[in-house]
Design a protein around this motif. Structure first.
Motif, PDB file in Angstrom:
ATOM      1  N   LEU A 203       0.807  -1.220   0.000  1.00  0.00           N
ATOM      2  CA  LEU A 203       0.000   0.000   0.000  1.00  0.00           C
ATOM      3  C   LEU A 203       0.837   1.265   0.000  1.00  0.00           C
ATOM      4  CD1 LEU A 203      -2.818  -1.065   2.490  1.00  0.00           C
ATOM      5  CD2 LEU A 203      -3.065  -0.684   0.031  1.00  0.00           C
ATOM      6  N   ASN A 204       1.970   1.241   0.678  1.00  0.00           N
ATOM      7  CA  ASN A 204       2.775   2.461   0.779  1.00  0.00           C
ATOM      8  C   ASN A 204       3.455   2.853  -0.533  1.00  0.00           C
ATOM      9  OD1 ASN A 204       4.557   0.334   0.816  1.00  0.00           O
ATOM     10  ND2 ASN A 204       5.769   1.089   2.542  1.00  0.00           N
ATOM     11  N   THR A 205       3.282   2.026  -1.591  1.00  0.00           N
ATOM     12  CA  THR A 205       3.819   2.384  -2.916  1.00  0.00           C
ATOM     13  C   THR A 205       2.743   2.953  -3.833  1.00  0.00           C
ATOM     14  OG1 THR A 205       3.425   0.206  -3.917  1.00  0.00           O
ATOM     15  CG2 THR A 205       5.502   0.523  -2.692  1.00  0.00           C
ATOM     16  N   LEU A 206       1.499   2.997  -3.354  1.00  0.00           N
ATOM     17  CA  LEU A 206       0.365   3.434  -4.177  1.00  0.00           C
ATOM     18  C   LEU A 206      -0.029   4.866  -3.861  1.00  0.00           C
ATOM     19  CD1 LEU A 206      -1.964   0.290  -3.951  1.00  0.00           C
ATOM     20  CD2 LEU A 206      -0.086   0.719  -5.547  1.00  0.00           C
ATOM     21  N   THR A 207      -0.767   5.474  -4.794  1.00  0.00           N
ATOM     22  CA  THR A 207      -1.337   6.796  -4.545  1.00  0.00           C
ATOM     23  C   THR A 207      -2.500   6.663  -3.569  1.00  0.00           C
ATOM     24  OG1 THR A 207      -2.963   6.653  -6.321  1.00  0.00           O
ATOM     25  CG2 THR A 207      -0.754   7.494  -6.908  1.00  0.00           C
ATOM     26  N   PHE A 208      -2.961   7.788  -3.069  1.00  0.00           N
ATOM     27  CA  PHE A 208      -4.090   7.784  -2.149  1.00  0.00           C
ATOM     28  C   PHE A 208      -5.308   7.128  -2.799  1.00  0.00           C
ATOM     29  CE2 PHE A 208      -7.928   9.499  -0.260  1.00  0.00           C
ATOM     30  CZ  PHE A 208      -7.654   9.479   1.097  1.00  0.00           C
TER      31      PHE A 208
END
Length: 586
Positions: free
Chosen positions: A490-495
Motif C-alpha cells: 500500500l505504501n507504494t500506491l497513490t491515495f
C-alpha cells in the motif's frame, strides 16, 4: 476492572461531582467503582466507604494506609484514582505496598512544599483538569510530561440545554459554590464590595456551613443550602457567578456567566475569553492565587446583566470540551494504558498465513506452518488457559472486559485467506472451541503477488472460494477481515489507488457476508498515513500490521502490532513469543 475513587472532603466539591459523574458512567461501561472519602454527598452508584482523610496526624496517616490496604484486598482493586491532596498521599503508599496502578486527578493549584517537590505522590499518571494546572505541575513540581495528560471535568451535557430567559421583576444573581477556604473569602468580598442589593436579588447556593461572618448579609441575601436541582436555579438566574463546573453548566443552559474562582476573575464569558476560561478551569486556577481586581467586578456584573443569554458559540465550545462521553473515553484509555504498562497485561495477537500437511506444500516463502504444529500451538494455549477473541468481540464488548482478573485473552489471525484455512484451520478451531480472524483478498484466486514475480517466485496456492469464505464466517469461529483486492504494498500506491484497494475489498466482503467488517490487515504489514486514514474513513474500527513497535490494541487502533509465526515456531517458540517477549505478565 475494579476502580477505587479516593477523595478527602468535608462538604460537596467539584472533585466529588467529577468523581461520581465519571464513576456512574464507568459503571455503565462495566467497571466496578468504589469510593472512599470523609463524606460523599452526591447521589451515586457504587459502594462508599467512610475514611477521615482530613485528620492528618502521623498515627491517622498510618491508619489511612492500613484501611486502604484492606479495601484494595477486599474489593480486588486493580487501580486507584485519587482526587485530592490528603487522600493521594495515603493512596500513594498503599499502591506502593500492593504494587497496583494509581492515577491522580489534580483539580486545582497545588501548594508547594519541599516534601511535595521531592515526593510527588501522584502515582503512575497525573491528570490535571486544565492547562494552568498542567503548567504548574511541570514548573513547580518537575512532574515528567510523559505521565501528564489533561483530563477535563466531564459534564453530562445532554442534561443541559438552553432555556427561555427568566422574566424576573428584579435581576437575580446566583453565586454558587463553597463558602469555606478561598472560595468563602471570595464570596464574602463579592457580597461586601461588589453587589448592590438594592438593584439585584442575590442568592447564594452552597452546601457549606455558613460562617458567622456572613450574618451581616442575612437580611439582604438569600442563603440556600445544597440543591439537587441546580438546573432550575441556573435557568431562573439572570446572571450566574461561579467557577469550574458551575460556570460550565450555566453556559450550557445559555445563561450569562461571570467566571470567578480561587485564582482569578475571567469576567463575563464570551468568545474572546472562553479559551482563557477553559485553561484556568473558569478562574479556579492561575499563575498565582487570588489574582482578582475587585474594582472591575461591578462593571462586569452590569455588562453581564445587559444580555439575556450567553453566546451560542460559547455554549457549543463548552459542550465540545466537557462532554462526559468524550472525557470518559479518554479516561478509559488512560486506565488501560496505566494498567497495561504496570502489569504488562497486553493481548497477544498472533499471525499465521497458511497451513500444510506435507513437505511438498512448503513453497519458497516462510508463510506456512504444519497443521500438526498448529494443533500443538492450540494445545499450549488451552493449557495456558487462554480464551480467544476476535476484533468483533473487542468492538461489541466494553473496552475493559479484557482486563478482568484471572483472565487471559489472545487473538489468532491468519492473512490472505488461503484454501487451507477452510480445510485445516477451521476444524481445529471447532475442536478446541477457538475463534480466529481471517483476512481475505477478494480479486485473486491464488497468491498471484508471490507467484508472478521475477525474483524468487513461490508455488501457486489457491485461495478460498466465495462459498468457503461465507461458510467459515457463518461457522461462529471465524471473523472475516479486509485485506485489499490484490495484496499490493500500500505504501507504494497513490491515495486513490489505496482507497480503491481497501474500500472495494470491504464492500465486496460485506455484501457477500451480510455483515459489517470490523478489522483490516495491511498486506506485507506495510502502510503509511494514507493507509491508516483510509482504513478509518471507510469504517474499519481496527487495523493490524505485522511485527514492529509493540502497541496495545487501544494505543493506536490503526497500527496494531502482531506476533509473526514462522515454519520453525515450535511450542516452546510460541510460549517464548507470548510470554518472554513481555506481552503478558503471569
Amino acid at each position: 476492572m475494579n476502580i477505587l475513587m479516593a477523595l478527602s472532603q468535608l462538604e460537596i466539591t467539584g472533585a466529588e461531582v467529577y468523581a461520581t459523574t465519571v464513576g456512574d458512567k464507568l459503571i455503565s461501561h462495566g467497571y466496578n467503582v468504589y469510593y472512599v472519602s470523609d463524606t460523599l454527598t452526591r447521589t451515586h452508584r457504587g459502594t462508599f466507604y467512610k475514611l477521615h482523610f482530613n485528620k492528618r496526624s502521623i498515627l491517622r496517616r498510618f491508619w489511612h494506609v492500613g484501611y486502604l490496604l484492606y479495601l484494595i484486598k477486599k474489593n480486588k482493586i486493580q487501580l486507584v484514582h485519587a482526587h485530592s491532596r490528603s487522600s493521594r498521599w495515603s493512596c500513594y503508599f498503599a499502591c506502593k505496598i500492593t504494587g497496583i496502578a494509581m492515577v491522580t486527578s489534580i483539580h486545582g493549584r497545588q501548594s508547594v512544599h519541599t516534601s511535595s517537590k521531592k515526593v510527588h505522590a501522584m502515582g503512575d499518571k497525573v491528570l490535571p483538569v486544565c492547562e494552568e494546572v498542567y503548567k504548574q505541575l511541570i514548573h513547580d513540581f518537575k512532574v515528567p510530561t510523559d505521565i501528564i495528560s489533561i483530563n477535563r471535568n466531564g459534564v453530562r451535557t445532554e442534561d443541559f440545554f438552553w432555556h427561555a430567559a427568566p422574566t424576573n421583576d428584579k435581576p437575580v444573581i446566583s453565586i454558587i459554590g463553597r463558602l469555606t477556604g478561598p472560595k468563602g473569602e471570595l464570596c464574602y468580598k463579592l457580597l461586601d464590595e461588589c453587589l448592590d442589593f438594592d438593584k439585584y436579588y442575590v442568592q447564594v447556593i452552597s452546601a457549606s456551613k455558613i460562617d458567622p461572618s456572613f450574618d451581616k448579609f442575612s437580611s439582604q441575601v438569600n442563603f440556600f443550602g445544597h440543591s439537587q436541582n441546580i438546573t432550575e436555579i441556573l435557568t431562573q438566574s439572570d446572571l450566574v457567578i461561579g467557577a469550574g463546573r458551575v460556570a460550565m453548566e450555566s453556559l450550557l443552559c445559555g445563561r450569562p456567566t461571570f467566571a470567578i474562582g480561587e485564582a482569578g476573575a475571567i469576567g463575563i464569558i464570551n468568545q474572546n475569553n472562553i479559551s482563557q476560561a477553559i485553561a484556568t478551569n473558569f478562574g479556579d486556577t492561575g499563575s498565582k492565587e487570588l489574582d482578582i481586581d475587585f474594582l472591575k467586578i461591578k462593571s462586569e456584573v452590569e455588562k453581564g446583566l445587559k444580555n439575556k443569554y450567553c453566546s451560542k458559540q460559547v455554549t457549543n465550545i463548552v459542550r465540545q470540551n466537557y462532554d462526559l462521553n468524550k472525557i470518559v473515553d479518554q479516561l478509559e484509555n488512560i486506565y488501560q494504558t496505566t494498567y497495561v504498562e504496570k502489569f504488562l497485561k497486553k493481548i497477544p495477537i498472533i499471525m499465521y498465513h497458511r497451513f500444510i500437511q506435507n513437505d511438498s506444500e512448503k513453497g519458497v516463502h516462510g508463510t506456512y506452518l504444519h497443521v500438526e504444529m498448529l494443533e500443538k500451538h492450540f494445545k499450549l494455549l488451552k493449557r495456558m488457559k487462554f480464551e480467544t477473541l476476535t476484533f468483533e468481540d473487542l468492538a461489541n464488548k466494553e473496552k475493559i472486559f479484557r482486563l478482568e482478573l484471572k483472565k487471559r485473552y489472545i487473538i489468532i489471525t491468519a492473512d490472505d485467506g488461503y484454501e487451507d484455512n477452510y480445510y485445516l484451520l477451521l476444524p481445529l478451531l471447532k475442536k478446541y472451541n477457538f475463534k480466529a480472524v481471517v483476512y481475505a483478498v477478494t480479486k485473486e484466486n491464488f497468491n498471484r503477488w508471490d507467484v508472478e514475480v521475477k525474483t524468487n517466485p513461490d508455488i501457486l496456492i489457491p485461495l478460498m472460494t466465495l462459498e468457503q469464505i461465507k461458510t467459515i464466517s457463518d461457522s461462529g469461529h471465524v471473523e472475516i477481515g479486509g485485506h485489499t483486492l490484490t495484496h499490493p504494498r500500500l505504501n507504494t500506491l497513490t491515495f486513490e489507488e489505496q482507497k480503491m484497494e481497501i474500500e472495494k475489498n470491504k464492500i465486496y466482503l460485506e455484501k457477500l457476508l451480510g455483515r459489517k467488517l470490523i478489522s483490516f490487515a495491511y498486506p506485507y504489514g506495510e502502510y503509511n498515513q494514507d493507509s491508516k486514514d483510509i482504513a478509518k474513513k471507510v469504517g474499519y474500527q481496527y487495523a493490524v500490521a505485522t511485527n514492529g513497535k509493540q502497541l496495545d490494541t487501544h494505543s493506536d487502533l490503526y497500527q496494531i502490532s502482531r506476533i509473526a509465526i514462522f515454519p520453525r515456531t515450535s511450542v516452546f517458540g510460541l510460549w517464548r513469543k507470548i510470554f518472554c517477549t513481555r506481552f503478558l505478565k503471569k
